[in-house]
Scaffold this active site. Structure first.
Site, PDB file in Angstrom:
ATOM      1  N   GLY A 129       0.820  -1.195   0.000  1.00 31.27           N
ATOM      2  CA  GLY A 129       0.000   0.000   0.000  1.00 31.27           C
ATOM      3  C   GLY A 129       0.863   1.258   0.000  1.00 31.27           C
ATOM      4  O   GLY A 129       1.368   1.639  -1.046  1.00 31.27           O
TER       5      GLY A 129
ATOM      6  N   ASP B  86       8.742  -4.496 -13.859  1.00 32.64           N
ATOM      7  CA  ASP B  86       8.058  -3.792 -12.768  1.00 32.64           C
ATOM      8  C   ASP B  86       8.182  -2.287 -12.967  1.00 32.64           C
ATOM      9  O   ASP B  86       9.263  -1.712 -12.829  1.00 32.64           O
ATOM     10  CB  ASP B  86       8.679  -4.214 -11.433  1.00 32.64           C
TER      11      ASP B  86
ATOM     12  N   HIS C 236       4.855  -5.653 -11.255  1.00 32.85           N
ATOM     13  CA  HIS C 236       4.885  -5.415  -9.811  1.00 32.85           C
ATOM     14  C   HIS C 236       4.002  -6.380  -9.028  1.00 32.85           C
ATOM     15  O   HIS C 236       4.235  -6.621  -7.849  1.00 32.85           O
ATOM     16  CB  HIS C 236       4.435  -3.975  -9.538  1.00 32.85           C
TER      17      HIS C 236
ATOM     18  N   SER D 216       6.071  -5.002  -2.040  1.00 35.99           N
ATOM     19  CA  SER D 216       5.884  -3.585  -2.342  1.00 35.99           C
ATOM     20  C   SER D 216       6.167  -2.745  -1.086  1.00 35.99           C
ATOM     21  O   SER D 216       7.247  -2.844  -0.518  1.00 35.99           O
ATOM     22  CB  SER D 216       4.474  -3.363  -2.894  1.00 35.99           C
ATOM     23  N   TRP D 217       5.210  -1.931  -0.623  1.00 38.59           N
ATOM     24  CA  TRP D 217       5.420  -1.199   0.630  1.00 38.59           C
ATOM     25  C   TRP D 217       5.762  -2.164   1.755  1.00 38.59           C
ATOM     26  O   TRP D 217       6.558  -1.857   2.654  1.00 38.59           O
ATOM     27  CB  TRP D 217       4.188  -0.379   1.000  1.00 38.59           C
TER      28      TRP D 217
END
Length: 328
Positions: A51, A278, A306, A123-124
């Site tokens: 996120g 990505d 991604h 990701s985050w």
């Protein structure tokens, strides 16, 4: 930065329901929703969602053999079932920072009496995993990262500015949605203002405009429109407010901090799983991290973007988890 935003691949292990859910009450009034899955007596694995604000996903735990792993997930502050929600305008997010999230992770570890665990982040979630592991290396036995990010300013600027060279049509709409008085700001700063506007209609529109921009670069596979849960007004509002809050504040990290301090991870085995295509988290970050982190391994998935649902990503995550299951 997002994760699992398109239909999950068939390679994943069978769907797995939690055997326990509940809330961790924090001293500042936040309630952190958690879910435990797999083997209650298994090897502990902490799964960190992306996120910021995407919330835990059912598909993430399907990378881990439920007979082997005691899978711990939680909704980070302000999202999912954790309260208060970031979508609530009365929540000024003052108690929602990277430092607070690290405190929540440690509180969960203590609650579940875990000495050390495998940490997975996408990701985050990869950034958060690195922050946690560098702060508490003694509590991390192994790390798996996918769609590697470190939330440097260059990465943030790329995602909400530089990426325009690949998505000019979507970029035009993303910028056109910013009112003229805010056009002189960086897009992150402009949307931060929109998502904290006193008018709920302005906030909601800003949330959808933010997500329409992100949707164009999630995957290397062709996409049409917003993923299903990104069509939920409450979900997109909470997630967008958290994204702009964290990125406007550069995740409360010194720029380049996680790469400079990667030596703190020496002795912790790690696998970095990165899509060659990505766009949201270009491969350069994963490559730099692999060079700076003694004992890490970079696995480049040639045709993936991604999303952990892109071809080859799930297989690589499962293979890494199985390898650590055998040796952890």
């Amino acid at each position: 930065m997002t994760e699992n935003a398109i239909p999950v691949p068939t390679i994943l292990l069978p769907a797995l329901a939690p055997y326990e859910t509940g809330f961790l009450d924090r001293p500042d009034g936040n309630r952190i929703f958690f879910a435990l899955s797999g083997n209650p007596n298994g090897k502990p694995a902490l799964l960190l969602h992306g996120g910021p604000g995407s919330g835990m996903s059912d598909s993430a735990r399907r990378h881990f053999d439920p007979a082997v792993w005691r899978i711990v997930q939680f909704d980070q502050r302000g999202c999912g079932k954790s309260t208060p929600s970031a979508g609530d305008f009365g929540n000024d997010l003052a108690d929602n920072t990277t430092r607070h999230l690290i405190g929540d992770i440690e509180a969960l570890r203590e609650r579940f009496q875990v000495q050390s665990w495998l940490v997975f982040g996408s990701s985050w979630g990869a950034t958060l995993a690195l922050v946690y592991a560098q702060a508490f290396p003694e509590h991390v036995r192994a790390i798996i990262l996918a769609g590697v990010t470190t939330t440097r300013w260059a990465e943030i600027d790329w995602l909400y500015n530089g990426l325009s060279i690949f998505l000019p049509e979507a970029w035009e709409k993303f910028i056109a949605a910013i009112p003229e008085p805010l056009r002189n700001r960086h897009p992150v700063s402009a949307y931060h203002a929109l998502l904290n506007d006193a008018d709920p209609a302005v906030r909601q529109k800003g949330a959808f405009d933010w997500h329409h921009w992100e949707a164009g670069s999630i995957s290397a596979e062709p996409q049409a429109g917003l993923p299903a849960r990104w069509q939920d007004p409450a979900f997109v509002l909470a997630r967008a407010r958290l994204c702009v809050h964290y990125f406007e504040n550069r995740a409360w990290l010194e720029d380049g901090q996680l790469l400079r301090e990667a030596s703190r991870l020496a002795g912790i085995p790690g696998v970095l799983i990165q899509g060659r295509l990505d766009l949201q988290g270009p491969p350069a970050t994963a490559f730099e991290l692999s060079k700076a982190w003694p004992g890490s391994e970079l696995v480049m998935i040639e045709n993936a973007g991604h999303s952990t649902a892109d071809q080859g990503m799930a297989e690589a995550i499962i293979a890494a988890a199985n390898r650590f299951a055998d040796h952890a």
